[in-house]
Design a protein around this motif. Structure first.
Motif, short mmCIF file in Angstrom:
data_model
loop_
_atom_site.label_atom_id
_atom_site.label_comp_id
_atom_site.label_asym_id
_atom_site.label_seq_id
_atom_site.Cartn_x
_atom_site.Cartn_y
_atom_site.Cartn_z
N VAL A 162 5.79 -32.87 15.90
CA VAL A 162 4.77 -33.51 15.59
C VAL A 162 4.90 -34.78 14.67
O VAL A 162 5.59 -34.49 13.62
N ASP A 163 4.56 -35.92 15.11
CA ASP A 163 4.74 -37.09 14.34
C ASP A 163 3.43 -37.36 13.46
O ASP A 163 2.38 -37.66 14.37
N THR A 164 3.46 -37.23 12.34
CA THR A 164 1.92 -37.43 11.56
C THR A 164 1.98 -38.69 10.62
O THR A 164 2.73 -38.73 9.87
N TRP A 165 0.91 -39.17 11.50
CA TRP A 165 0.48 -40.42 10.54
C TRP A 165 -0.65 -39.98 9.42
O TRP A 165 -1.40 -39.45 9.87
N GLN B 130 -1.60 -41.27 4.98
CA GLN B 130 -1.35 -42.02 3.80
C GLN B 130 -1.86 -41.27 2.58
O GLN B 130 -2.67 -40.37 2.42
N THR B 131 -1.33 -41.65 1.41
CA THR B 131 -1.69 -41.14 0.09
C THR B 131 -3.34 -41.20 0.04
O THR B 131 -3.94 -40.21 -0.31
N GLU B 132 -3.81 -42.29 0.48
CA GLU B 132 -5.55 -42.50 0.62
C GLU B 132 -6.19 -41.48 1.50
O GLU B 132 -7.13 -41.19 1.30
N GLY C 2 -4.06 -50.74 6.63
CA GLY C 2 -2.95 -51.47 6.12
C GLY C 2 -1.67 -51.54 7.09
O GLY C 2 -0.72 -52.08 6.83
N ASP C 3 -2.10 -50.68 8.18
CA ASP C 3 -0.82 -50.58 9.14
C ASP C 3 -1.28 -51.24 10.60
O ASP C 3 -2.51 -51.31 10.77
N GLY C 4 -0.13 -52.02 11.18
CA GLY C 4 -0.45 -52.38 12.48
C GLY C 4 -0.43 -51.32 13.41
O GLY C 4 0.57 -50.24 13.17
N GLY D 187 4.13 -50.31 11.62
CA GLY D 187 4.51 -50.60 10.22
C GLY D 187 3.35 -51.32 9.30
O GLY D 187 2.38 -51.89 10.14
N ARG D 188 3.55 -51.81 8.17
CA ARG D 188 2.40 -52.35 7.40
C ARG D 188 2.18 -53.79 7.62
O ARG D 188 3.12 -54.38 8.22
N VAL D 189 1.07 -54.15 7.28
CA VAL D 189 0.70 -55.57 7.71
C VAL D 189 0.76 -56.52 6.22
O VAL D 189 0.12 -57.38 6.56
N HIS E 112 9.20 -44.38 1.51
CA HIS E 112 8.62 -44.74 0.20
C HIS E 112 7.92 -45.81 0.11
O HIS E 112 8.38 -47.04 0.39
N ARG E 113 6.62 -45.99 -0.25
CA ARG E 113 5.94 -47.51 -0.47
C ARG E 113 6.21 -48.08 -1.78
O ARG E 113 6.21 -47.48 -2.92
N ILE E 114 6.77 -49.28 -1.52
CA ILE E 114 7.19 -50.03 -2.80
C ILE E 114 6.55 -51.42 -2.43
O ILE E 114 6.77 -52.15 -1.20
C1 6R9 Z 1 2.16 -39.55 3.92
C2 6R9 Z 1 2.87 -40.83 3.55
C3 6R9 Z 1 1.79 -44.26 3.84
C4 6R9 Z 1 2.28 -45.36 4.83
C5 6R9 Z 1 1.39 -45.64 6.12
C6 6R9 Z 1 2.38 -46.05 7.28
C7 6R9 Z 1 3.68 -45.18 6.84
C8 6R9 Z 1 3.55 -42.58 7.06
C9 6R9 Z 1 3.74 -42.48 9.27
C10 6R9 Z 1 3.89 -43.84 8.95
C11 6R9 Z 1 4.37 -44.51 11.11
C12 6R9 Z 1 4.23 -42.29 10.79
N1 6R9 Z 1 3.51 -43.71 7.72
N2 6R9 Z 1 3.46 -41.74 8.27
N3 6R9 Z 1 4.16 -44.88 9.85
N4 6R9 Z 1 4.19 -43.20 11.57
N5 6R9 Z 1 3.99 -40.68 11.06
O1 6R9 Z 1 3.97 -41.30 4.05
O2 6R9 Z 1 1.80 -41.41 2.43
O3 6R9 Z 1 3.42 -42.79 0.93
O4 6R9 Z 1 0.95 -43.10 1.28
O5 6R9 Z 1 2.77 -43.79 2.96
O6 6R9 Z 1 3.40 -44.70 5.42
O7 6R9 Z 1 2.83 -47.41 6.71
O8 6R9 Z 1 0.41 -46.66 5.69
P1 6R9 Z 1 2.27 -42.88 1.85
#
Ligand code: 6R9
Length: 650
Positions: free
Chosen positions: A406-409, A411-413, A497-499, A512-514, A523-525
């Motif tokens: 399971v590839d889970t997308w 975000q913190t939000e 914020g993701d493409g 990835g991020r746009v 990790h987001r930086i």
């Molecule tokens: C849970 C977490 C969020 C950002 C998100 C995206 C990237 C997270 C992903 C993914 C592709 C996945 N992201 N899971 N991109 N496939 N399964 O990571 O939260 O640290 O807030 O990051 O991470 O870009 O917008 P957070």
């Protein structure tokens, strides 16, 4: 990314897995027919002190209220109710320390520890609504502290143990935390490293809001002591094991978690109680097919990140999980540590990040081959896009070709998983997050907010409110509206914020991020954060930072710096030593995860006529690509200067 359209391999679950799955295909239809009724049903998996009568209140959009007239206690849902239902002897946490020590906590143990900690925090004068900062390694006290806060209606702000004193100071100040919970030290790759020292530095400021610092003894590292400090064992051990929980409204703040945005200042993402716990718990049940009586679950995240909040603490414990919690790094004391732990505890569900999977690939398949991994039945991935090669390796070498991935997308939000396959339903494709979960409505739109079709790409948006959505940015509601709701205001969509793109079959791929947010090892930086850290060094006049693709970490931080005249005195100061110092400086300012992979000293930075740094060009340089169109540059000779400088320097 054209190749992604050509991914036609699919891996459906076995018939046996599908037949026993927690959620079947009809889940999608039922949720689509009436999403609010669907979420109300999932909310009733929790124990409410006062049942809710309203589900969603969106009248003050984009501020959602879920189950608002219901009351509950989050800690009771994660601990007490399992003891009351006769599962007090079930192991909640198999804890593995990095040096090889270990400890099992049953639900009855957890109830005693959380009750004592709640009494201790009350004795410090904390009251519902106050904020507590938690700066701890992955030890049981971290989870106990979070649950004790939840039990008292205090909002915790967990700060990753790898963050610096300065990062800690700004987060403590932003949330006005009255108490900090920390430890004397933490183990890092086999050796104790100090931790409390950073708290001392952060709390030293005259205007610090911190009244008390509670210190867990972990490493025996010597620490400085002030009259704000109190040892955890002296404060907590003497407390009563009885604590009567109070019920709080569903919208009671549960936690603030800071995450990087496009500016230098991190955003304090605010989550509340009822809706958050509903989605964290239901997604853990559905996406991992978690069965409380038989599964042994392991999520390898740190509680300093949202994955640790939702998929170590709140979701799993609400579901009466038996889980492994591991303190250390994956190669301490050897590169088989994870597989050894899976073998030892018979782990059935394993949830980790692509960057780690790629690292395991590099270490070699002969390492996991030495251990018995036959207990595994579901594998998860989170944090960044997983490349098809890593997905296939994960499936074959770790999952022995029978575990759904399971590839889970999320975000913190978003607070909880939003887009993922269901392991008993979906025929998953290597590298695709597939489709939104039941009850979630997300889509891909073009620049004008118009949904795109199969085979097309654009921006990922969430077009309906969801229970675990962030409620605001702590102390900055305007930024909340600007960041997430302004881009597609006309449509009322949440901008992630993701493409993303749909392939020809309609499966969803994250690209990835746009924005100017980098993703390093999941990790987001933000580029701006690293740039500010660099220019705070006296030798640096100007800095530009880009995320360049990196085979191991997803993206690597590459910085271009212009030195001050005083620093380029011809004595080799712009050489190795200074670069090393600058990399260390960033690590000190933000934390080791932000240490640039590469720093290049350049005479100029490419800028547009309006003075904006052209990161696209710098990324091309960092990734050794041919430079594209440079005609919008204010001075097009700059790129020649940079390129020639680099080849001379390397
Ligand atoms: C849970 C977490 C969020 C950002 C998100 C995206 C990237 C997270 C992903 C993914 C592709 C996945 N992201 N899971 N991109 N496939 N399964 O990571 O939260 O640290 O807030 O990051 O991470 O870009 O917008 P957070």
């Amino acid at each position: 990314m054209d190749n992604l359209s050509a991914e036609h391999r699919t891996f459906p679950p076995s018939e046996a897995f599908a037949a026993a799955a927690n959620v079947r295909a009809e889940g999608y239809d039922r949720a689509a027919a009436d999403p609010e009724a669907f979420w109300a049903e999932q909310a009733r998996r929790l124990t409410w002190a006062t049942p809710f009568s309203t589900v969603l209140d969106w009248s003050d959009a984009p501020h959602a209220r879920w189950f608002a007239d219901g009351t509950l206690n989050v800690a009771v849902n994660c601990v007490d109710r399992h003891v009351e239902s006769g599962h007090g002897d079930q192991v909640a946490i198999h804890w593995e320390g990095e040096p090889g020590d270990s400890r099992d906590l049953t639900y009855a143990d957890l109830l005693r520890e959380v009750s004592k900690a709640a009494n201790a925090l009350t004795s410090l004068g904390l009251q519902a609504g106050d904020r507590v900062a938690i700066y701890l390694p992955m030890i049981p006290e971290a989870i106990v502290s979070m649950l004790a806060c939840a039990r008292l209606g205090l909002a915790h702000s967990v700060i990753f143990g790898g963050f610096s004193a300065e990062a800690l100071r700004t987060r403590i100040a932003d949330a006005s935390a009255r108490v900090v919970i920390t430890s004397d030290g933490q183990y890092r790759r086999g050796t104790p490293a100090p931790l409390k020292a950073a708290v001392d530095e952060a709390v030293a400021a005259a205007d610090s809001p911190v009244e008390h610092v509670v210190v867990v003894r972990r490493t025996g590292t010597e620490v400085a002591w002030s009259d704000k400090d109190v040892w955890w064992h002296e404060l907590v051990d003497q407390q009563s094991e009885q604590h009567t929980p109070e019920a709080f409204p569903a919208e009671q703040p549960l936690f603030i978690l800071y995450t990087s945005g496009t500016t230098g200042k991190p955003k304090g993402i605010l989550h509340t109680s009822g809706g958050y716990l509903t989605q964290a718990s239901w997604t853990h049940h559905a996406v991992f097919d978690h069965k409380p009586d038989t599964d042994v679950y392991w999520c390898t995240a740190d509680i300093g990140w949202v994955t640790g909040h939702s998929y170590i603490v709140y979701g799993p414990l609400a579901n009466r999980v038996t889980q492994v919690v591991y303190e250390g790094t994956p190669n301490t004391p050897h590169e088989g540590r994870h597989w050894e732990i899976i073998d030892k505890y018979g782990v059935t569900i394993y949830y980790t990040a692509p960057t780690l999977i790629r690292t395991f690939m590099k270490w070699g398949a002969d390492i996991p081959a030495k251990y018995d991994l036959s207990s595994l039945r579901v594998l998860g991935s989170v944090g960044e896009p997983i490349n098809p090669e890593a997905w296939m390796w994960y499936r074959e070498v770790i999952g022995k070709n029978h575990c759904p991935i399971v590839d889970t997308w999320w975000q913190t939000e978003t607070g909880a998983i939003m887009i993922a396959p269901l392991p008993g339903v979906t025929a998953a494709k290597p590298g695709s997050a597939m489709r939104p979960l039941p009850g979630i409505s997300a889509t891909i739109v073009n620049d004008d907010g118009v949904p795109v079709g199969h085979g097309q790409g654009g921006y990922l948006v969430v077009d309906q409110p969801w229970p675990s959505m962030l409620r605001t940015i702590w102390g900055d509601d305007e930024r909340f509206r600007d960041t997430y709701w302004a881009r597609f205001a006309a449509q009322g969509y949440y901008f992630a914020g993701d493409g993303a793109k749909y392939d020809d079959d309609g499966a969803l791929w994250l690209l990835g991020r746009v924005d100017d947010v980098m993703n390093v090892s999941g990790h987001r930086i933000s580029t701006t954060e690293v740039e500010s850290a660099l220019v705070s060094h006296p030798a640096v006049a100007e800095a530009a930072v880009v995320g360049a693709s990196d085979p191991m970490t997803g993206q690597g931080i590459v910085a271009f710096v212009i030195l001050r005249a005083s620093a380029t005195g011809g004595d080799g100061a712009d050489g190795e030593a200074l670069i090393k110092e600058l990399r260390g400086h960033v690590a000190k300012e933000i934390g080791p995860i932000a240490r640039p992979r590469q720093i290049m000293v350049v005479p100029e930075l490419p800028k547009t006529r309006s003075g904006k740094i052209m990161r696209r060009l710098l990324r091309d340089v960092a990734e050794n690509r041919d430079l594209g169109d440079v005609t919008t540059l204010q001075d097009s000779s700059v790129m020649n200067l940079i390129s020639s400088g680099l080849s001379a320097g390397s």
